[in-house]
Write a protein that holds these residues in place. Structure first.
Motif, PDB file in Angstrom:
ATOM      1  N   UNK A  39       4.739  -6.567   4.416  1.00  0.00           N
ATOM      2  CA  UNK A  39       4.800  -5.857   5.685  1.00  0.00           C
ATOM      3  C   UNK A  39       3.415  -5.464   6.161  1.00  0.00           C
ATOM      4  N   UNK A  40       3.305  -5.240   7.445  1.00  0.00           N
ATOM      5  CA  UNK A  40       2.107  -4.639   8.001  1.00  0.00           C
ATOM      6  C   UNK A  40       2.227  -3.125   7.793  1.00  0.00           C
ATOM      7  N   UNK A  41       1.229  -2.566   7.136  1.00  0.00           N
ATOM      8  CA  UNK A  41       1.262  -1.158   6.720  1.00  0.00           C
ATOM      9  C   UNK A  41       0.106  -0.398   7.366  1.00  0.00           C
ATOM     10  N   UNK A  42       0.395   0.778   7.892  1.00  0.00           N
ATOM     11  CA  UNK A  42      -0.643   1.581   8.544  1.00  0.00           C
ATOM     12  C   UNK A  42      -1.435   2.380   7.505  1.00  0.00           C
ATOM     13  N   UNK A  43      -2.758   2.258   7.582  1.00  0.00           N
ATOM     14  CA  UNK A  43      -3.610   3.025   6.665  1.00  0.00           C
ATOM     15  C   UNK A  43      -4.283   4.224   7.336  1.00  0.00           C
TER      16      UNK A  43
END
Lengths: 399, 116
Positions: A39-43
């Protein structure tokens, strides 16, 4: 309703979530492999690293990832595994800062440019390798949207544009986050499974009870005391929702004091979205509190007119989760305004603290097998959607 | 009128009477929160009662200082006092039974990450 769920609507069965095996190590491992690692994960926000050489580091133990995110000379934001390619030393050992001249390893002094390429190897002649490009920092796919820095551990995953569905349009929140230069964050490790934590930040049903000591009447309306979502736009994985404001909200004196000196934020609302980017108040509520954007699997943000509340939920183990909660407010012009802002910051901390308290006890009961099924209401739609996606990703569509 | 030496004033002119409450003027949110949570309700209320009539003036005074400036120690103490008040007011005005929000997560397990 969004096109995607017209095609693939939730059924009644999706509101009865089988929990007989949701907290096991096996299920956790499947979630790490098939949900988080794909998944695209927010950092964080790229606003945290505005200048060349600015960086932040994120440690994500459940994913076995330690990532350094750095702004390059070309202005591009890149993410790398935080490991020197010599023998794996941790390259950057601070949480955030600036390394305008490049990154240098504290172990043997190797240096890297901000784009990850190798600049210098100590005692270079002693190394047999001829092609330095093979020793560049190992990148992780990274992209920025709505000022959020996303990474994706999966090199073959679809582009961020495709992933974000109806939240992809870069004009949705244009100019919105740029006002918020102040970040106040709390973090905590909770002895509960990440899904319980994500569930908590995905419904307002609990606010009447858990937050009766803090958010007393923030969304109450005479025709709807249950604080229902008024606008809801689900996608295949992600959802937008809109919450109305109680324009008859009763303030307390310190709240009045604060909002005489800084724009209103929780639990007071102006009720409108005038002058904001078009993605905000997408439901066009006439008395608007904030929107709720739920990005699968683990990111929630609640943007309002002059504030945004954010959550990131990181699995550590089947019964341990890292929660990061932030209140974003506009950059205060003066020290006086900063004092005023301490009220919404302090209240925000107390609200999150109330949420965390119920979760560990809930984990205990679910782990005991006291119930095998969650029985969700329509107001818990976001939970049902997430569980459906988790089930599909970890059981039905496993490749 | 008593003209005191200016060299070691604790608080800006006009706010000297708040000096007894300087124990609340702590330099980070973690410490300020702990101070509030380790105080009795009466101690917290005493701080609250003393500061409440002065807070409008306190904020207006500090509105003279742009956020980009570095405060001198005297005004910095006033700033920390103001920050402490905005947190200490919660138990009093929200009607909590003590200075700790009932049912909240243990404060020692929460990390505060402050940015300026």
């Amino acid at each position: 309703m969004n096109e995607m769920t017209k095609i693939d609507p939730l059924t009644d069965d999706d509101f009865r979530v089988d929990y007989s095996d949701m907290l096991s190590q096996e299920q956790f491992d499947l979630e790490i492999e098939h949900v988080f690692n794909r998944s695209w994960l927010v950092l964080g926000h790229d606003l945290e690293i505005p200048n060349t050489g600015d960086f932040f580091v994120r440690d994500l133990p459940g994913l076995k990832l330690n990532v350094v995110v750095v702004r390059g000379k070309d202005g591009v934001v890149r993410a790398f595994h935080n490991a020197c390619q010599h023998r794996g030393a941790m390259l950057v050992c601070e949480a955030a800062g600036n390394r305008r001249q490049g990154l240098s390893c504290p172990y043997h002094g190797w240096t890297y440019n901000l784009d990850g390429s190798v600049r210098g190897i100590t005692d270079r002649d002693q190394f047999p390798v001829s092609d330095l490009s093979t020793l560049a920092l190992k990148p992780i796919r990274c992209d920025v949207r709505h000022t959020y820095v996303f990474i994706n551990p999966d090199g073959r995953a679809p582009a961020l544009d495709e992933w974000l569905e109806h939240v992809a349009d870069p004009t949705l929140y244009e100019g919105y986050f740029e006002r918020f230069h102040s970040f106040d964050m709390i973090s905590a490790e909770i002895e509960a499974n990440w899904k319980l934590v994500a569930d908590n930040f995905s419904e307002g049903y609990h606010t009447l009870f858990v937050h009766k000591g803090t958010l007393t009447d923030y969304s109450d309306r005479p025709d709807d005391p249950m604080r229902h979502l008024v606008a809801l736009e689900p996608g295949k994985r992600h959802t937008r929702s809109g919450l109305p404001a109680n324009m008859q909200h009763k303030t307390i004196p310190v709240e009045d004091l604060a909002f005489r000196h800084t724009p209103k934020s929780t639990p007071s609302y102006y009720g409108d979205s005038d002058g904001l980017a078009h993605g905000l108040n997408f439901g066009k509520l006439s008395a608007w509190a904030f929107d709720g954007i739920n990005l699968y699997p683990n990111k929630v943000f609640l943007p309002g007119k002059d504030f945004c509340v954010e959550f990131r939920i990181w699995p550590i183990s089947p019964d341990r989760t890292l929660v990061e909660a932030s209140t974003l407010l506009p950059k205060p012009k003066t020290y006086g305004e900063r004092v005023a802002q301490e009220y919404p910051y302090a209240l925000g901390r107390e609200v999150v603290s109330e949420d965390l308290s119920v979760l560990e006890r809930q984990q205990k009961m679910l782990a005991s097998g006291a119930l095998k099924q969650l029985n969700l209401s329509f107001q818990e739609f976001l939970l049902a959607l997430r569980y459906r996606n988790i089930r599909r990703d970890t059981r039905e569509n496993v490749q | 009128m008593n003209v005191s030496a200016k060299s070691d004033t604790l608080l800006p002119e006009g706010f000297e009477d708040l000096a007894p409450y300087l124990e609340w003027a702590l330099p980070d949110q973690h410490r300020r929160g702990l101070k509030r949570m380790s105080s009795t309700f009466e101690e917290c209320k005493s701080f609250y009662d003393a500061l409440t009539p002065r807070m409008e003036a306190l904020i207006r005074h500090l509105e003279n200082f742009p956020r980009s400036a570095v405060l001198d120690p005297t005004n910095d103490r006033l700033f920390m006092l103001g920050l402490a008040y905005m947190d200490a007011a919660l138990p009093i005005e929200l009607g909590w039974k003590s200075t700790i929000n009932e049912g909240s997560f243990p404060a020692e397990r929460i990390n505060n990450v402050e940015r300026p």
